[in-house]
Design a protein around this motif. Structure first.
Motif, PDB file in Angstrom:
ATOM      1  N   GLN A 278       0.972  -1.046   0.124  1.00 40.18           N
ATOM      2  CA  GLN A 278      -0.165   0.291   0.048  1.00 40.18           C
ATOM      3  C   GLN A 278       0.668   1.355  -0.051  1.00 40.18           C
ATOM      4  O   GLN A 278       0.581   2.259  -0.634  1.00 40.18           O
ATOM      5  N   ARG A 289      -8.277  -1.163  -5.325  1.00 37.56           N
ATOM      6  CA  ARG A 289      -9.289  -2.342  -4.742  1.00 37.56           C
ATOM      7  C   ARG A 289      -9.577  -3.444  -3.619  1.00 37.56           C
ATOM      8  O   ARG A 289      -8.705  -3.675  -4.827  1.00 37.56           O
ATOM      9  N   GLY A 290     -10.214  -3.342  -3.606  1.00 34.60           N
ATOM     10  CA  GLY A 290      -9.386  -4.633  -2.059  1.00 34.60           C
ATOM     11  C   GLY A 290     -10.907  -5.484  -2.010  1.00 34.60           C
ATOM     12  O   GLY A 290     -11.559  -5.281  -1.774  1.00 34.60           O
ATOM     13  N   GLU A 292     -12.909  -8.543   0.266  1.00 39.57           N
ATOM     14  CA  GLU A 292     -13.249  -8.155   2.193  1.00 39.57           C
ATOM     15  C   GLU A 292     -12.075  -8.593   3.083  1.00 39.57           C
ATOM     16  O   GLU A 292     -11.371  -7.558   3.840  1.00 39.57           O
ATOM     17  N   THR A 294      -8.786  -8.760   1.952  1.00 37.14           N
ATOM     18  CA  THR A 294      -7.845  -7.066   1.756  1.00 37.14           C
ATOM     19  C   THR A 294      -8.119  -5.659   2.616  1.00 37.14           C
ATOM     20  O   THR A 294      -7.271  -5.283   3.506  1.00 37.14           O
ATOM     21  N   GLN A 295      -9.757  -5.331   2.241  1.00 36.48           N
ATOM     22  CA  GLN A 295      -9.893  -4.303   3.055  1.00 36.48           C
ATOM     23  C   GLN A 295      -9.849  -4.432   5.152  1.00 36.48           C
ATOM     24  O   GLN A 295      -9.968  -3.405   5.221  1.00 36.48           O
ATOM     25  N   LYS A 296     -10.223  -5.582   5.674  1.00 31.10           N
ATOM     26  CA  LYS A 296      -9.422  -5.668   6.564  1.00 31.10           C
ATOM     27  C   LYS A 296      -8.253  -5.813   7.484  1.00 31.10           C
ATOM     28  O   LYS A 296      -7.917  -5.000   8.290  1.00 31.10           O
ATOM     29  N   PRO A 299      -7.688  -0.878   5.533  1.00 34.40           N
ATOM     30  CA  PRO A 299      -9.479  -0.123   5.840  1.00 34.40           C
ATOM     31  C   PRO A 299      -9.352   0.905   4.812  1.00 34.40           C
ATOM     32  O   PRO A 299     -10.712   1.241   4.563  1.00 34.40           O
ATOM     33  N   SER A 300      -8.667   2.161   4.822  1.00 36.20           N
ATOM     34  CA  SER A 300      -8.998   2.421   3.281  1.00 36.20           C
ATOM     35  C   SER A 300      -9.013   2.565   2.490  1.00 36.20           C
ATOM     36  O   SER A 300      -9.689   3.656   1.696  1.00 36.20           O
ATOM     37  N   ILE A 301      -8.718   1.219   1.969  1.00 42.56           N
ATOM     38  CA  ILE A 301      -8.946   1.423   0.079  1.00 42.56           C
ATOM     39  C   ILE A 301     -10.579   1.283  -0.194  1.00 42.56           C
ATOM     40  O   ILE A 301     -11.542   0.688   1.136  1.00 42.56           O
ATOM     41  N   PRO A 303     -13.672  -1.059  -1.808  1.00 43.49           N
ATOM     42  CA  PRO A 303     -14.395  -2.341  -2.218  1.00 43.49           C
ATOM     43  C   PRO A 303     -13.999  -2.569  -3.171  1.00 43.49           C
ATOM     44  O   PRO A 303     -13.878  -1.978  -4.252  1.00 43.49           O
TER      45      PRO A 303
END
Length: 417
Positions: A278, A289-290, A292, A294-296, A299-301, A303
C-alpha cells in the motif's frame, strides 16, 4: 473510400505478396535498412505533424492515456527505429525446412516455412504500430495493408510513405506496403469483405474494435483481447522483490496491455506484505480496490466488486485479492484472466512449475515483471501485437508468427501405385 478503391489496393497487395514470397533474406533486410534511412530523413516532419495531431486530440478532450499512445517524441521515434533494426537482425523466418525425409521410393518430401501472404492491420491511436507492422511483414515476406486511426492519420501516412520509399529503393514491389488514406469506418467495412485477397487481419485496439472486426469478416483474425494480467505473491515470496515486481508491473506504464490489473496475495503473507505494498502504490498514486479480507487489513481502500476482477483498467487502478494458496490463485487467474500475461513471485521451484503448467496464458513469468512480456524483451524486435488466441499465433506476434508452411516433394517421375 468506395469498394472499388479498397479492392484495387487489395489486388495490388496480392500481386506484391506473390513477388515478395520469392525474395531473398538479403533483399528484405536491405529494404528494412533503407526504410530506416527514409524514416530518419522524414523525422523532423513526422514529429512536427504528430505534435499537431496530439494538440488536436487534447483540444477535443481525448483521454490522457490516448494522448500518450498517440504521441511520438524523439525518444519514441528512436525506439521505433531500434525495433526495425532489431527485426532486421532476426534470423530469416522463410524457407526453413521444418521437417523432411526421403521415402523408400526415393521421393524427397519436406515441409518449409512460407509467408502468409497479405496481412491487413487495423489499429487505433498508436503510430508506432505503422512502423512495427511494416517491419514485421517485410521481414516475413508478407504484403501489408495499414489502416490506422483517424486521430493519427497524417502521422501514419508520413511514416508509411517514408517506408514505401525505402522499400522500393531497395527493389521491393511498389505495393508491398500500402496504407488506406481516408478516415471513417467505410474503408474498414470494405476491407473486411476482401477475403479473396487478404489472408489475415490483425486488429490492434480496444476490445470493441477487435470484436467488431472478428464478427464482421470471413477473413481469419489474429485477436488481441483484454490484458487482464495478474501477479500472485506466494507465501514464501521475498518481500522486497515482491514490492519491486508489483510496482514495476503496474506503474512502469499503466496504459499498456501487459500492465498488472489484479494482485493476488497468499493469506499466509498478506498481513506482512499488504502495508508495504500500500505504501509503495500510494507513492505512485495508484487507487487500490480490495476484497473483504484485504479491506480488513487495509481499511482505507475501496471495495473490489465482481466487475473489478473482470476489468482491464489501463489506468492507475489496481484490484487486490487475498487467496488461500496457489491452487486458489490459479483458479482465479484461469476464471477471470484473459490469457495474456500472468506472473508468480516465489522461491519454490515446485510452486513455480505448477504455476507455469496450470495457468492457461500466452505468457507466464516467474519472479519477473508482467511488463517484460512482449517482442522486445523476448528478443523478437518488432511485433504486430500480442495474441490471446491459440490458433494461429499465441503471445507476441513477430516475423515467425506471420509464416505458415507448405509441403514440397521432389521426385524423378514418381507415380502412385
Amino acid at each position: 473510400m468506395n469498394s472499388s478503391s479498397v479492392q484495387a489496393i487489395a489486388k495490388q497487395s496480392r500481386l506484391a505478396a506473390r513477388q515478395l514470397s520469392s525474395t531473398s533474406e538479403s533483399l528484405r533486410n536491405l529494404a528494412l535498412s533503407k526504410m530506416v534511412d527514409s524514416l530518419q530523413s522524414a523525422k523532423h516532419r513526422v514529429l512536427e505533424v504528430n505534435a499537431e495531431e496530439v494538440e488536436k486530440a487534447r483540444q477535443v478532450g481525448q483521454s490522457n492515456a490516448l494522448v500518450k499512445r498517440l504521441t511520438i517524441d524523439d525518444k519514441v521515434f528512436q525506439y521505433m527505429i531500434s525495433r526495425l533494426n532489431k527485426v532486421a537482425r532476426r534470423p530469416d523466418p522463410l524457407n526453413r525446412v521444418l521437417e523432411g525425409h526421403t521415402n523408400p521410393a526415393g521421393l524427397q518430401v519436406f515441409k518449409k516455412s512460407v509467408p502468409l501472404g497479405v496481412i491487413g492491420i487495423i489499429y487505433e491511436s498508436r503510430p508506432n504500430v505503422t512502423t512495427d507492422a511494416a517491419g514485421v511483414c517485410i521481414k516475413s515476406g508478407n504484403a501489408v495493408i495499414l489502416r490506422g486511426g483517424s486521430e493519427a492519420l497524417q502521422t501514419n501516412m508520413l511514416l508509411a510513405d517514408a517506408m514505401i520509399e525505402g522499400a522500393v529503393a531497395a527493389g521491393l514491389p511498389e505495393h508491398a506496403i500500402q496504407i488506406i488514406r481516408t478516415p471513417g469506418h467505410e474503408a474498414v467495412g470494405e476491407l473486411l469483405k476482401m477475403d479473396d485477397y487478404i489472408d489475415v487481419l490483425i486488429p490492434r485496439g480496444g476490445k470493441d474494435l477487435i470484436k467488431r472486426i472478428a464478427e464482421g469478416t470471413r477473413i481469419p483474425v489474429i485477436k488481441h483481447y483484454d490484458g487482464i494480467c495478474h501477479l500472485y505473491i506466494a507465501a514464501d515470496a521475498a518481500p522486497a522483490q515482491s514490492v519491486d515486481l508489483a510496482i514495476n508491473s503496474k506503474c512502469q506504464s499503466v496504459q499498456v496491455c501487459n500492465a498488472l490489473e489484479t494482485l493476488l496475495i497468499d493469506q499466509k503473507c498478506a498481513e506482512q506484505m499488504l502495508p508495504l505494498l500500500q505504501a509503495a502504490f500510494d507513492a505512485n498514486n495508484i487507487e487500490l480496490r480490495g476484497c473483504e479480507k484485504t479491506q480488513k487489513l487495509l481499511p482505507s481502500i475501496a471495495p473490489a466488486t465482481e466487475e473489478d476482477w473482470h476489468s482491464e483498467y489501463l489506468a492507475p487502478i489496481l484490484s487486490i485479492k487475498i487467496v488461500n494458496g496457489i491452487n486458489e490463485a490459479i483458479d482465479h487467474i484461469n476464471h477471470y484472466g484473459s490469457g495474456h500475461t500472468d506472473a508468480i513471485v516465489t522461491q519454490s521451484l515446485n510452486m513455480a512449475q505448477q504455476f507455469e503448467h496450470q495457468v492457461d496464458s500466452a505468457s507466464v513469468l516467474i519472479n519477473a515483471s508482467t511488463r517484460l512480456s512482449g517482442g522486445g524483451d523476448y528478443g523478437l524486435g518488432s511485433v504486430v501485437g500480442i495474441s490471446t488466441d491459440k490458433l494461429h499465433a499465441r503471445g507476441p506476434v513477430g516475423p515467425d508468427e506471420l509464416t505458415t508452411y507448405k509441403w514440397v516433394a521432389y521426385g524423378n517421375g514418381h507415380l502412385r501405385n
